[in-house]
Design a protein around this motif. Structure first.
Motif, short mmCIF file in Angstrom:
data_model
loop_
_atom_site.label_atom_id
_atom_site.label_comp_id
_atom_site.label_asym_id
_atom_site.label_seq_id
_atom_site.Cartn_x
_atom_site.Cartn_y
_atom_site.Cartn_z
N ALA A 56 0.82 -1.22 0.00
CA ALA A 56 0.00 0.00 0.00
C ALA A 56 0.85 1.27 0.00
O ALA A 56 0.31 2.37 0.03
CB ALA A 56 -0.93 -0.01 1.21
N ALA A 111 -2.16 5.72 7.04
CA ALA A 111 -3.13 4.63 7.00
C ALA A 111 -3.88 4.61 8.33
O ALA A 111 -3.29 4.86 9.38
CB ALA A 111 -2.45 3.29 6.76
N LYS A 133 -4.06 7.88 3.22
CA LYS A 133 -4.16 7.28 1.88
C LYS A 133 -4.89 5.94 1.90
O LYS A 133 -5.26 5.42 0.85
CB LYS A 133 -2.76 7.08 1.28
N LEU A 134 -5.04 5.35 3.08
CA LEU A 134 -5.66 4.03 3.17
C LEU A 134 -6.50 3.93 4.44
O LEU A 134 -6.02 4.24 5.53
CB LEU A 134 -4.57 2.94 3.19
N GLY A 149 -12.75 1.51 2.19
CA GLY A 149 -11.51 0.76 2.16
C GLY A 149 -11.78 -0.71 2.38
O GLY A 149 -12.92 -1.12 2.64
N LEU A 155 -7.93 -8.15 3.50
CA LEU A 155 -6.62 -7.57 3.19
C LEU A 155 -5.52 -8.58 3.47
O LEU A 155 -4.60 -8.76 2.65
CB LEU A 155 -6.40 -6.30 4.02
N SER A 159 -2.84 -10.95 0.80
CA SER A 159 -1.44 -10.53 0.96
C SER A 159 -0.54 -11.75 1.13
O SER A 159 -0.97 -12.81 1.57
CB SER A 159 -1.32 -9.62 2.18
#
Length: 200
Positions: A56, A111, A133-134, A149, A155, A159
């Motif tokens: 990210a 974040a 930004k996240l 989000g 998430l 990953s």
């Protein structure tokens, strides 16, 4: 005077997890309701979070805010965030929306991971947090996603769990910023470095 490499080991609490996963891989490390994670599983989840943060665009020195109770994501953040050289900002869930917004902005968090139960502390201020930004929704008690989000478990699922080498090169670099309750004004950020956290 430079530190002699032959008898010097950089101190960071990030190393505690690696040792536990190596010595006690199948021992139960986390109990949360019906969830159970061994140390090996916890390490894998930490690697997934660390890799997700890097993907990210979170880099060394960047701030990552977590707004949630003492649940597995908070524990995982205490290893994954400093593992990549970023700084964890644990936000007290009992603060007001104004204080939470101030902390996120003042810390320059890029974040924000927020338990959906406490999303109201953030949702009304998203427009006033341009540095973020996240946003990640932590769905601990329901499946609602009030923030724009991904969901935390999703998430992690997409990953990689490839091992992440701790990127801390200075044990006095900041690992976490804990904010005071602000009884005499707005909360103040208290910085903890890797060495201090390790020794404590």
């Amino acid at each position: 005077m430079t530190m002699p490499g032959v008898n010097y080991d950089l101190l960071t609490p990030v190393t505690f997890l690696g040792r536990s996963a190596s010595v006690y891989p199948d021992k139960e490390a986390v109990v949360h309701g019906e969830k159970r994670f061994t140390y090996r599983e916890l390490q894998s989840r930490v690697f997934r979070l660390a890799n997700a943060l890097k993907a990210a665009g979170i880099e060394q020195g960047d701030k990552v805010a977590f707004i949630c109770p003492n649940i597995p994501p908070m524990l995982e953040a205490h290893f994954a965030v400093p593992m990549i050289g970023a700084v964890l900002v644990s936000v007290n869930i009992r603060l007001s929306p104004r204080e939470v917004t101030y902390i996120i902005d003042h810390s320059d968090s890029k974040a924000v991971f927020c338990d959906t139960e406490f999303a109201s502390l953030v949702s009304s201020s998203v427009a006033n947090l341009p540095k973020v930004k996240l946003y990640v929704n932590i769905c601990d008690i329901d499946s609602a996603r009030p923030l724009d989000g991904p969901e935390y478990e999703e998430l992690l699922a997409v990953s990689s769990d490839a091992p992440v080498t701790c990127s801390v090169d200075d044990e006095r670099s900041v690992a976490t910023i804990n904010y005071t309750s602000g009884t005499t004004g707005l909360p103040k950020g208290v910085m903890y470095h890797h060495r201090g956290a390790y020794l404590n």
